[in-house]
Design an enzyme around this catalytic site. Structure first.
Site, short mmCIF file in Angstrom:
data_model
loop_
_atom_site.label_atom_id
_atom_site.label_comp_id
_atom_site.label_asym_id
_atom_site.label_seq_id
_atom_site.Cartn_x
_atom_site.Cartn_y
_atom_site.Cartn_z
N CYS A 1 0.85 -1.20 0.00
CA CYS A 1 0.00 0.00 0.00
C CYS A 1 0.88 1.24 0.00
O CYS A 1 1.88 1.29 0.73
CB CYS A 1 -0.88 -0.02 1.25
N HIS A 9 -8.95 -3.76 -2.33
CA HIS A 9 -8.03 -2.98 -1.48
C HIS A 9 -8.48 -1.51 -1.42
O HIS A 9 -8.53 -0.91 -0.35
CB HIS A 9 -6.62 -3.11 -2.06
N HIS A 35 -10.18 0.97 1.56
CA HIS A 35 -9.68 2.30 1.97
C HIS A 35 -10.82 3.28 2.23
O HIS A 35 -10.79 4.03 3.20
CB HIS A 35 -8.79 2.90 0.87
CO CO Z 1 -3.58 1.13 -0.15
#
Ligand code: CO
Length: 194
Positions: free
Chosen positions: A112, A154, A158
């Site tokens: 990330c 992913h 967030h």
């Molecule tokens: Co990320």
């Protein structure tokens, strides 16, 4: 266009659930363009608005990234060859996205931009169907598989205030905390078992 500052763990903004977008205006288009430029500059595949300090349900993904296979985007389109505005050959822009179907489970390596240099194996769905709006508010749907499916999950995490480290096993969370001690001068979060 301008580069935005990427917020780094444990910045609390990364934990704030984002609000739905209701105004599909110039401000949103500017945010999308700046996010895309920021992501490419950082050599990332995807970026969500909370990562640049904006708590809105906005995601950009670079589908021209060398690690992604463009074949992993499938449109349930009646007009093959015509991409909805939210998808170009380069960009996938997701406003208020939601996963409407998911299947298979695959373990793979993940990282990330907000947790630089920490990578770990995470279980995700191997195939997802997504409903989203484009930058003008028009609803479109698509299917994603493999790394693109992982990336979509992913980034949607967030905007819900979830980070990939939340999917780590208890033992690996312990390893992550040790990593924080070494690389972030001990900066970590209560919720990861301080
Ligand atoms: Co990320």
């Amino acid at each position: 266009m301008s580069l935005l500052e990427i917020k780094i763990f444990p910045d609390p903004i990364l934990r704030v659930p984002s609000a739905p977008v209701t105004q599909f205006d110039h401000g949103l288009h500017e945010l999308l363009d700046n996010m895309f430029e920021t992501m490419q500059h950082a050599e990332g595949i995807g970026l969500a608005a909370p990562q640049v300090g904006v708590s809105k349900r906005v995601v950009v993904i670079d589908i021209s990234h060398e690690d992604l296979n463009p074949e992993n985007v499938r449109l349930p389109s009646e007009e093959p060859g015509i991409l909805p505005y939210g998808i170009s050959e380069k960009r996938l822009e997701l406003i208020n996205p939601e996963i409407i179907k998911e299947e298979l489970t695959i373990s793979s390596d993940e990282g990330c931009l907000s947790i630089p240099d920490f990578r770990e194996t995470i279980k995700r769905k191997g195939k997802v169907s997504v409903r989203s709006q484009d930058r003008n508010g028009k609803v479109f749907e698509f299917e994603a598989s493999e790394l693109l499916a992982r990336c979509v999950q992913h980034e949607i995490d967030h905007i819900d205030g979830i980070l990939f480290i939340d999917h780590l096993s208890r033992l690996k969370k312990h390893l992550f905390n040790r990593w924080c001690d070494k690389n972030l001068n001990g900066a970590r979060e209560e919720r990861l078992g301080n």
